[in-house]
Motif scaffolding. Structure first.
Motif, PDB file in Angstrom:
ATOM      1  N   UNK A 178       0.820  -1.210   0.000  1.00  0.00           N
ATOM      2  CA  UNK A 178       0.000   0.000   0.000  1.00  0.00           C
ATOM      3  C   UNK A 178       0.858   1.267   0.000  1.00  0.00           C
ATOM      4  N   UNK A 179       0.252   2.333  -0.523  1.00  0.00           N
ATOM      5  CA  UNK A 179       0.917   3.636  -0.553  1.00  0.00           C
ATOM      6  C   UNK A 179       0.665   4.350   0.767  1.00  0.00           C
ATOM      7  N   UNK A 180       1.734   4.604   1.502  1.00  0.00           N
ATOM      8  CA  UNK A 180       1.604   5.263   2.801  1.00  0.00           C
ATOM      9  C   UNK A 180       1.308   6.748   2.645  1.00  0.00           C
ATOM     10  N   UNK A 181       1.997   7.415   1.711  1.00  0.00           N
ATOM     11  CA  UNK A 181       1.812   8.861   1.539  1.00  0.00           C
ATOM     12  C   UNK A 181       2.463   9.297   0.235  1.00  0.00           C
ATOM     13  N   UNK A 182       2.159  10.529  -0.167  1.00  0.00           N
ATOM     14  CA  UNK A 182       2.800  11.152  -1.332  1.00  0.00           C
ATOM     15  C   UNK A 182       3.471  12.436  -0.869  1.00  0.00           C
ATOM     16  N   UNK A 183       4.744  12.533  -1.134  1.00  0.00           N
ATOM     17  CA  UNK A 183       5.520  13.716  -0.756  1.00  0.00           C
ATOM     18  C   UNK A 183       5.988  14.428  -2.026  1.00  0.00           C
ATOM     19  N   UNK A 184       5.777  15.742  -2.067  1.00  0.00           N
ATOM     20  CA  UNK A 184       6.145  16.545  -3.232  1.00  0.00           C
ATOM     21  C   UNK A 184       7.284  17.477  -2.856  1.00  0.00           C
ATOM     22  N   UNK A 185       8.320  17.470  -3.695  1.00  0.00           N
ATOM     23  CA  UNK A 185       9.489  18.305  -3.434  1.00  0.00           C
ATOM     24  C   UNK A 185       9.811  19.149  -4.670  1.00  0.00           C
ATOM     25  N   UNK A 186      10.201  20.395  -4.445  1.00  0.00           N
ATOM     26  CA  UNK A 186      10.712  21.234  -5.515  1.00  0.00           C
ATOM     27  C   UNK A 186       9.713  22.188  -6.127  1.00  0.00           C
ATOM     28  N   UNK A 187       8.415  22.093  -5.789  1.00  0.00           N
ATOM     29  CA  UNK A 187       7.438  23.011  -6.368  1.00  0.00           C
ATOM     30  C   UNK A 187       7.392  24.296  -5.552  1.00  0.00           C
ATOM     31  N   UNK A 188       7.750  25.382  -6.199  1.00  0.00           N
ATOM     32  CA  UNK A 188       7.748  26.684  -5.537  1.00  0.00           C
ATOM     33  C   UNK A 188       6.532  27.519  -5.923  1.00  0.00           C
ATOM     34  N   UNK A 189       5.927  27.211  -7.068  1.00  0.00           N
ATOM     35  CA  UNK A 189       4.772  27.969  -7.538  1.00  0.00           C
ATOM     36  C   UNK A 189       3.516  27.111  -7.578  1.00  0.00           C
ATOM     37  N   UNK A 190       3.623  25.962  -8.182  1.00  0.00           N
ATOM     38  CA  UNK A 190       2.461  25.097  -8.371  1.00  0.00           C
ATOM     39  C   UNK A 190       1.998  24.531  -7.034  1.00  0.00           C
ATOM     40  N   UNK A 192       0.252  22.085  -4.269  1.00  0.00           N
ATOM     41  CA  UNK A 192       0.292  20.632  -4.124  1.00  0.00           C
ATOM     42  C   UNK A 192      -0.942  19.951  -4.703  1.00  0.00           C
ATOM     43  N   UNK A 193      -2.114  20.539  -4.470  1.00  0.00           N
ATOM     44  CA  UNK A 193      -3.333  19.877  -4.933  1.00  0.00           C
ATOM     45  C   UNK A 193      -3.413  19.857  -6.461  1.00  0.00           C
ATOM     46  N   UNK A 194      -2.768  20.811  -7.134  1.00  0.00           N
ATOM     47  CA  UNK A 194      -2.719  20.808  -8.601  1.00  0.00           C
ATOM     48  C   UNK A 194      -1.908  19.614  -9.091  1.00  0.00           C
ATOM     49  N   UNK A 195      -0.863  19.272  -8.365  1.00  0.00           N
ATOM     50  CA  UNK A 195      -0.032  18.118  -8.720  1.00  0.00           C
ATOM     51  C   UNK A 195      -0.730  16.815  -8.356  1.00  0.00           C
TER      52      UNK A 195
END
Length: 562
Positions: A178-190, A192-195
């Motif tokens: 199972x997927x425990x979580x999603x971590x996003x790195x490097x987005x300074x403008x976009x 998180x919910x858009x990704x």
């Protein structure tokens, strides 16, 4: 994109126990006068002895008997095998004593419910109740099913437990991962919910690498990022959990372009184009354009891919276009079109989308010399569309397809002076060529049922976007209406580097007034070569095509052909 194969295969195995009389002691050397089997209740003597190579009349041989025991064990039905000897008619009776596996009474499988049906799993294991469990067959089928889970994208799936009880109950526990979580790195403008909304997998779901790859392609199509690198990281081994880390490097999404040139479609032109593909980091697209010259256009468009965080998309456009034209009698006239559209869309299964568009347009034509009106009409229409894009690249696709089908109806209850129904099909296929080359094929079909003259809504053919080697005027005839269209395009694309691509092409098509007149033997042909150049403005196209009479025509335009 890194892929981690975090899979452990746990398959039930049994250990062959050789009798001490065979391995630790000397085998009595004598003639084999009889071979028998004891201890088997369900597996026949014939099937067991058929695996034995030693025959009556042979001399006993320790290595040969060891091979016979292994061959019986390899049948998969037994948990233990021993050999004993008895004197028999002046020689030895070689007795294979076997211990059968339990009779399979029940199969309990768990952990598969979210990815497969019970029928699919039982068919994969292929084990029959009320028969002696064949461990060899079970191991082979468990391994094959493990490979199936891997091939289907469940890269963390493993067997947590495989056990057979003395009562014949087989228990198979699957841990899909199972997927425990999603971590996003490097987005300074976009944001998180858009990704995250582009990822077809959420925390708590079973990990499937195919879903992650689709999400990766979705993020690429946004054209917000220079680099995208998703990675899976193990979080907890016992519970079979991993987290998805999406590493991003954002690119420029705003654009201000201006310039000029010559288009074989629109003549001499200049333009100023302002656009933002990721407005305030919300993933919205807005743009405005001013084009001037032989054709003057003002346009504004906006697109929201997830209206109010729903699956529905929304877009609108408004435009004012004035173009100078010449008819087949070399008379100059001006066509003015003003209008706009509003579109709602929604995704469908299997990467399809549907949309509904309302379009309003007022068109006027008048002579250039004295301003006398030639034509004045209004259009109001609704268009139902279906589209699917599985191409692997927006700029240089080498596989996949793009399909668009639309039904447009104007008039009746919708209003306007024009009254017609159009059916439009545009299908494209992409195939790899030699090295990094690519084949691109397109078929375009347009059928209309006009209840009033189409006039400005007739199908155009000829020019840089359709049948190269011809001008649009080659197919404009005052004595008929271009109510139907059929077009084929074939291109072989040869990238020279990141900026330039060479193209060899063949086009075939025609327009007809009556649907019954459409015929493949009535097609006009064009062929030639061209070059594509990627610039900050977009892709520039320069093609040179020859028509049926070997007359050449230069075509210049902006944007990919198809």
């Amino acid at each position: 994109m890194k892929k981690y194969l975090l899979t452990v295969i746990l398959i039930l195995t049994l250990t062959l126990s050789f009798s001490t009389s065979l391995l630790a002691q000397n085998v009595p050397i004598d003639e084999v006068t009889k071979i028998t089997v004891e201890g088997n209740e369900y597996v026949s003597d014939f099937e067991i002895l058929n695996a034995v190579q030693t025959e009556v009349g042979d001399q006993t041989d320790q290595q040969a008997l060891r091979s016979d025991m292994q061959a019986i064990f390899d049948l998969g039905y037994f948990s233990d095998i021993n050999i004993v000897f008895e004197n028999y008619e002046g020689g030895l009776n070689v007795i294979f004593e076997v211990v059968e596996n339990p009779v399979l009474k029940e199969i309990n499988i768990s952990g598969y419910e979210e990815i497969y049906t019970a029928k699919e799993v039982r068919q994969a294991l292929d084990l029959q109740l009320e028969t002696v469990l064949n461990v060899k067959k079970m191991n082979e089928n468990l391994k094959a099913f493990q490979e199936k889970m891997q091939n289907d994208g469940y890269i963390l799936a493993r067997y947590r437990d495989v056990n057979i009880s003395d009562q014949g109950v087989l228990t198979v526990k699957i841990s899909p991962g199972y997927l425990d979580s999603i971590e996003i790195k490097g987005n300074t403008k976009t944001k998180n919910d858009v990704i995250l909304r582009e990822m077809p997998i959420e925390a708590g779901e079973i990990i499937n690498i195919n879903k992650i790859q689709r999400g990766y392609q979705n993020l690429l199509r946004l054209e917000f990022f220079e680099n995208i690198n998703p990675e899976l990281e193990r979080v907890e081994s016992e519970q079979n959990l991993a987290k998805l880390v999406i590493n991003l490097e954002e690119g420029k999404t705003g654009r201000l372009n201006f310039g000029g040139g010559y288009s074989s479609t629109d003549g001499w032109l200049g333009f100023v184009d302002v656009s933002e593909k990721n407005l305030f980091g919300n993933g919205q697209n807005i743009g405005a354009k001013w084009q001037f010259g032989d054709t003057t256009t003002y346009s504004l468009n906006f697109y929201e891919p997830y209206l109010w965080d729903s699956k529905y998309s929304f877009g609108f456009s408004i435009y004012d276009r004035e173009s100078e034209r010449t008819n087949d009698a070399d008379q100059d006239y001006i066509r003015e079109s003003r209008g706009g559209s509003v579109t709602f869309g929604r995704p469908l299964p299997n990467d399809w989308r549907t949309s509904l568009r309302y379009r309003a347009q007022d068109t006027e034509e008048y002579w250039s010399d004295d301003g006398t009106e030639i034509y004045d009409n209004s259009l109001r229409s609704l268009t139902l569309g279906f589209s699917r894009d599985t191409s692997n690249s927006r700029f240089h696709p080498t596989s996949g397809s793009i399909n668009n089908f639309e039904i447009e109806h104007a008039g009746d209850f919708i209003g306007g002076e024009m009254d017609f129904t159009k059916f439009n099909l545009d299908t494209r296929r992409y195939f790899p060529g030699f090295s990094d080359h690519a084949w691109a094929l397109r078929m375009k079909l347009g059928l209309s049922e006009p209840r009033t003259p189409l006039d400005s809504e007739e199908y155009d053919l000829g020019g840089s976007d359709s049948l190269r080697g011809y001008e649009r005027s080659d197919f404009d005839v005052d004595t008929r209406d271009n109510n139907n269209l059929l077009l084929f395009n074939v291109e072989y694309r040869i990238p020279f580097n990141e900026s330039f691509t060479g193209v060899l092409f063949t086009d075939a098509g025609n327009v007809w007034e009556d649907r019954d007149s459409i015929a493949l033997n009535d097609l006009r042909y064009g062929y030639g070569l061209g070059v594509r150049m990627n610039t900050p403005v977009g892709q520039l196209r320069l093609d040179y095509g020859w028509d049926d009479n070997q007359d050449g025509q230069l075509h210049f335009s902006i944007g990919n052909t198809f």
